[in-house]
Enzyme design. Structure first.
Site, PDB file in Angstrom:
ATOM      1  N   GLU A  31     -25.747  20.026  -0.256  1.00  0.00           N
ATOM      2  CA  GLU A  31     -25.487  18.766   0.446  1.00  0.00           C
ATOM      3  C   GLU A  31     -26.430  18.546   1.623  1.00  0.00           C
ATOM      4  OE1 GLU A  31     -21.378  18.943   1.688  1.00  0.00           O
ATOM      5  OE2 GLU A  31     -21.516  21.101   1.989  1.00  0.00           O
ATOM      6  N   HIS A  41       0.808  -1.210   0.000  1.00  0.00           N
ATOM      7  CA  HIS A  41       0.000   0.000   0.000  1.00  0.00           C
ATOM      8  C   HIS A  41       0.846   1.268   0.000  1.00  0.00           C
ATOM      9  CE1 HIS A  41      -3.959  -2.023   1.412  1.00  0.00           C
ATOM     10  NE2 HIS A  41      -3.862  -1.943   0.115  1.00  0.00           N
ATOM     11  N   CYS A  51     -19.198  16.869  -7.236  1.00  0.00           N
ATOM     12  CA  CYS A  51     -17.825  16.623  -6.819  1.00  0.00           C
ATOM     13  C   CYS A  51     -17.718  15.499  -5.805  1.00  0.00           C
ATOM     14  CB  CYS A  51     -17.201  17.897  -6.250  1.00  0.00           C
ATOM     15  SG  CYS A  51     -18.125  18.604  -4.871  1.00  0.00           S
TER      16      CYS A  51
END
Length: 670
Positions: A432, A196, A503
């Site tokens: 939102e 990772h 977004c």
């Protein structure tokens, strides 16, 4: 962290090229050995107290990972943290920890060390390099839990301007915590090409060389030349070697420069702007290199979260102006400070019973006028360098937007009086909250643009905390309520001549892109690395077809119906799923894992989260064994690579639905 300087005796070291690029920098020696932990025996009477400590550290680690995930700005970082959260939520892990305390009678720290240490060691013994490298992820969790128990320290390095981190290995959390504005390269004696840390290095465009022998000869503060293409590290280079490396890096940058992607068009000519999400000027430069010519979301909270103290006007100006300049004249949309909820920022934020519904976003800004005033000054001054838009987060009323605009007008007048250079900036709204959707018509009369944050909007629409694994199944972007909310927002915006961008994470999903374009969204903003794929996906669409598809999706009864509509548009994936009955309450299906990553990291965490959303008992079978589909560590241990054949069996009241959902996920990865 750093070791005593020693005289370098080696001038050239060789390892495995893990992340491409050539750079020079200053060696920072990282000690990642951790604090030794000794098991402490307890009595039966002491188990209750140790179990409480165990539950406390698990809860604290979960909260820390949620906060760390909120700070992540790249898709790869978010996916790695999501995978760690899935590991931490693994019911088998907690059962083993409880057994170590209750039956083996060791203290909580000893239980963590014993259980997670054994699991990491088991993964490292695997013949699969990919599985072996996941041992570092287990170590990361172990260190986090031990720190929560107060028996280990988690520290980050203070990096110079041109740091090359030299270490045996780095955990994902350590890597994410490094200041990428100062980080130039990784050089590791361990690690691997699919670890990772390496994945993060590639996503950040940072050269990395792993499995390098002889790193003990590198002294702290030495100049290094790191070649992530050839897998070499030059220690103590001459001035000529440094000059050649810098010239090679510049030549590489010129050769790799991507053609601009200011927008993309569907097959029948409908244009959609493609923009990047960023969190710093450094990320803006990488986005521009990837082809982005506009930023749809600059998460300004990362500027605030990066230091020990709140950034001043000049520090903010440097970050915002740096991003504007990096885009070469392209527009940058800066979201005002959005902390609170899952992004605490003491002392501005306080502990709240329900932080996602608490004092966050514009609510906090309007009560902290000095913070708002300073940020607006920095943004307007940055606008002197190029086009800047300002987005106000968590708006639920027109009054909030008007208050911010009044503050913006005061700042503009103040800068003019001082004779400071500044530019104009459009002021828009993050849609939102459900209130913002319902007030979209009124907001459109005052706003210069809309930007939809689908992640927050979805969780508020369905009343499901996105950090609560028990309700994750509700958080599907294909929910008709979310699609209707987007449609209402677009309709209100276009009626007043303003644009709408999306977004949230859904902007990068090819399936959602069909619906978003069909709903009339003008701009999609996402991680820069995904922009070329988005351009290709959009080019394959028909504007007329997706408009009809979106119309039918909005009218659908539930998310499953929406996904069936999408499957009809691309029937191949669904045709591969053949469900067979297993007795009275069981079903099974066999299929091929289409994701190149197999069932590792993000694909594994998504698979496990989907499985946990069903009540049935679910198992996954491969040639290497069998695992509980709801247990992250067990799924990872199977080592399922892309192209592997797996069998899913489920028994219970929703077994057929579980098998279908998991099979579709494997056949059609996103």
């Amino acid at each position: 962290m750093a070791t005593a300087p020693t005289q370098a005796t080696v001038t050239s070291l060789t390892g495995i090229a893990a992340s491409p690029g050539i750079t020079t920098g200053t060696a920072i020696l990282w000690d990642c050995s951790g604090t030794p932990v000794t098991e402490r025996a307890i009595t039966v009477d002491g188990t209750a107290g140790e179990l409480r400590r165990l539950d406390g550290c698990l809860e604290q680690a979960t909260e820390e990972l949620a906060a760390l995930g909120a700070r992540c700005s790249t898709r790869e970082e978010k996916e790695i943290i999501a995978a760690q959260r899935a590991m931490l939520a693994d019911p088998d892990l907690r059962a083993q920890l409880v057994a170590a305390v209750s039956e083996a009678l060791v203290d909580a720290a000893g239980a963590v060390q014993r259980v997670l240490g054994a699991q990491a060691a088991e993964l490292r013994r695997s013949e699969s390099a990919r599985i072996a490298e996941r041992g570092t992820d287990i170590d990361d969790l172990r260190l986090r839990l031990l720190a929560a128990l107060g028996v280990a320290r988690r520290q980050q390095a203070v990096l110079p301007e041109d740091a090359v981190v030299v270490a045996a290995d780095l955990t994902p959390s350590q890597t994410i915590g490094l200041d990428r504005n100062r980080l130039r390269a990784f050089v590791l004696s361990g690690g691997g090409p699919t670890a990772h840390t390496t994945i993060l290095a590639r996503s950040l465009g940072i050269p990395a060389v792993v499995q390098v022998a002889g790193l003990e000869a590198v002294r702290a503060g030495a100049t290094l030349v790191v070649d992530g293409d050839q897998g070499t590290v030059i220690t103590e280079p001459t001035s000529d070697e440094v000059a050649r490396a810098r010239e090679a890096a510049q030549e590489r940058a010129r050769a790799e420069a991507t053609e601009p992607l200011p927008g993309a068009a569907t097959g029948d000519g409908h244009t959609v702007r493609l923009s990047a999400n960023i969190g710093s000027a450094h990320e803006a430069a990488r986005a521009h290199h990837s082809g982005a010519r506009s930023v749809g979301l600059f998460r300004s909270e990362f500027v605030f979260l990066a230091g020990e103290q709140l950034p001043g006007e000049e520090e903010q100006l440097a970050a915002y102006a740096g991003a504007v300049e990096a885009l070469g004249g392209g527009r940058v949309t800066i979201r005002l400070l959005d902390v609170g909820g899952d992004k605490p920022l003491p002392p501005l934020t306080q502990v709240e019973a329900n932080p996602m519904l608490g004092h966050r976003g514009v609510r906090l800004l309007l009560s902290e006028r000095t913070v708002l005033h300073t940020q607006l000054r920095a943004i307007l001054r940055a606008a002197a360098h190029g086009e800047v838009w300002i987005c106000v987060p968590m708006v639920s009323s027109v009054a909030e937007l008007c208050d911010v605009r009044e503050e913006l007008n005061r700042v503009r007048a103040e800068l003019q009086t001082e004779g400071r250079a500044y530019g104009e900036a459009r002021l828009g709204v993050m849609i939102e909250t459900p209130a913002a959707v319902l007030a979209a018509t009124a907001l459109a009369e005052e706003a210069d643009f809309f930007s939809i944050g689908t992640n927050d909007l979805l969780q508020y629409l369905v009343a499901a905390d996105r950090d609560n694994a028990r309700v994750n199944a509700l958080l599907t972007p294909f929910h008709p309520a979310l699609l209707r909310a987007i449609g209402m927002t677009v309709e209100a915006a276009h009626a007043h001549g303003i644009t709408v961008s999306v977004c949230g994470e859904s902007a990068a999903d090819p399936r959602m892109q069909q619906l978003l374009v069909g709903l009339g969204v003008d701009e999609l903003s996402m991680t820069a690395a995904r922009l070329p794929d988005a351009a290709q996906s959009l080019a394959a669409l028909s504007g007329a077809r997706v408009t009809d598809l979106a119309r039918r999706a909005v009218a659908a009864h539930d998310a499953d119906a929406v996904q069936r509509l999408l499957e009809e548009a691309a029937p191949a994936a669904a045709d591969e799923i053949a469900v067979e009955p297993l007795g009275d309450d069981g079903f099974a299906a066999t299929g091929v894992v289409r994701d190149p990553e197999g069932l590792h990291a993000r694909p594994a965490s998504l698979f496990v989260q989907t499985a946990q959303g069903f009540r049935s008992e679910i198992s996954v079978y491969t040639d290497s064994g069998q695992a509980n589909a709801k247990a992250m560590l067990s799924v990872l241990a199977l080592g399922v690579d892309g192209g592997a054949t797996v069998r899913i069996e489920a028994r219970g009241m929703d077994a057929r639905e579980a098998v279908l959902a998991l099979s579709r996920q494997l056949a059609d990865p996103q």
